[in-house]
Design an enzyme around this catalytic site. Sequence first.
Site, short mmCIF file in Angstrom:
data_model
loop_
_atom_site.label_atom_id
_atom_site.label_comp_id
_atom_site.label_asym_id
_atom_site.label_seq_id
_atom_site.Cartn_x
_atom_site.Cartn_y
_atom_site.Cartn_z
N ASP A 107 11.05 -3.40 -5.04
CA ASP A 107 10.18 -2.71 -4.08
C ASP A 107 11.02 -2.00 -3.02
OD1 ASP A 107 8.17 -1.92 -2.33
OD2 ASP A 107 7.20 -3.88 -2.24
N ARG A 148 -1.02 11.73 -2.75
CA ARG A 148 -1.00 10.66 -3.73
C ARG A 148 0.30 10.69 -4.54
NH1 ARG A 148 -2.62 5.61 -5.00
NH2 ARG A 148 -3.30 5.38 -7.16
N HIS A 183 6.91 -1.50 -6.08
CA HIS A 183 5.83 -2.01 -5.23
C HIS A 183 4.57 -2.29 -6.03
CE1 HIS A 183 3.85 -2.53 -1.35
NE2 HIS A 183 2.89 -1.69 -1.72
N ASP A 184 4.34 -1.53 -7.09
CA ASP A 184 3.13 -1.68 -7.89
C ASP A 184 3.10 -2.94 -8.76
OD1 ASP A 184 1.37 0.27 -7.22
OD2 ASP A 184 1.77 1.58 -8.93
N SER A 186 0.40 -5.26 -0.17
CA SER A 186 0.63 -4.02 0.56
C SER A 186 -0.18 -4.02 1.86
CB SER A 186 0.30 -2.82 -0.34
OG SER A 186 0.79 -1.63 0.18
#
Length: 390
Positions: A333, A238, A366-367, A168
């Site tokens: 992603d 967040r 993405h994680d 990232s």
Amino acid sequence: MTPDLGAGANDAPARSILRGCSSSPGKSYLSIGSFEPELGGNLEDVTLAYETWGEPNKAGTNAVLVTHALTGDSHAAGCPSEGYKRGGWWDAMIGPGRTLDTDRYFMVCVNVLGGCGGSTGPASEDPATGEPYGMRFPVVTIRDMVRAQKLVLEALGVERLALVIGGSIGGQQALEWAVSHPDFVERAVPVAATGALGPQGLAMSELGRRAIMADPDWQDGDYYGTGREPEEGLAIARMAGMVTYQSPEGQWERFGRRPASRPAIHPEFGGRFEVESYLQYQGRDLVGRFDANSYLYLTRAMDLYDVAAGYGRAGDAYARISAETLFVGISSDWLFYPGEVRRTAQVAQEAGADAHYREIHSDSGHDAFLKDWDELDAAIGPFVHKDDES
């Protein structure tokens, strides 16, 4: 010319991921003196927090720099503790016999300039006023972060990086290392990152920043010592960010439309779904460990990064790279689309760089680079260890 795309992560046998946790000598701090950010301003006295694992060789050439993601810090590896309930954020990858083998490499992770994990950032004291910088802290860029990291490495006696790797915003740093310091880097692995974030990512970053800045407790960034912090704004930021780190397939599998199973944090409004509860808990968790102003500065640095800036076009920037570079995309992603990561590898290779592409096949979005350890190892392990038998 087409890139060496290799096989997908699921097509290669994963190396064994050793479980447990790695020991760390703890956080260290280095003053690098005054620093002038790329976009202007001056920081009179900058301190950077860092951690190391393993031992440097006499030549100073076995160092691996691990660059952290947005809300990470220098604690890339280590056992769970009071300060780090989950342990190091990449502990499964770092340690003796692991993908990033501390018996072979001298591992370094630096909390970025502008962060809140011990490095100088908006919450730090401005020597000129004796008060926290707040929004008087200058805008910092990915290049600033890399330039500051280099000063730490030089102080540690590192003559050349065997590898720089991160995901990232950490992937942006890994790429910038290869571009800005071609003679200093042997290999680079940008994971889930490209040379410039796309408009959807920019939009989501702005949503998060506006949530923070619209919170009355933000107080134009001067909330330090007032007893009021923009907790609600940071939590919402967040929550918005966490949506971009997931994938539709992963969310269906993990949450579906199931009712919430956790106790409510906020007042009920017609019931709650499990995904809502998850986001609320993620928001509250970040409030307890991260500074809202740092969130503003680091998301802006991520947004502003453009590898082509100052070179004319991306190809000219990639032509500077002498490190062998592996770009890693994640199939699900949608913050850094895998097609865009693949295209970045193509442009770099067309510019003459020794660039490759591999893809992690995962529904984690993405994680994935922070949780799908076997898939991540299968993607980067062969690249990291290709010369083990030489």
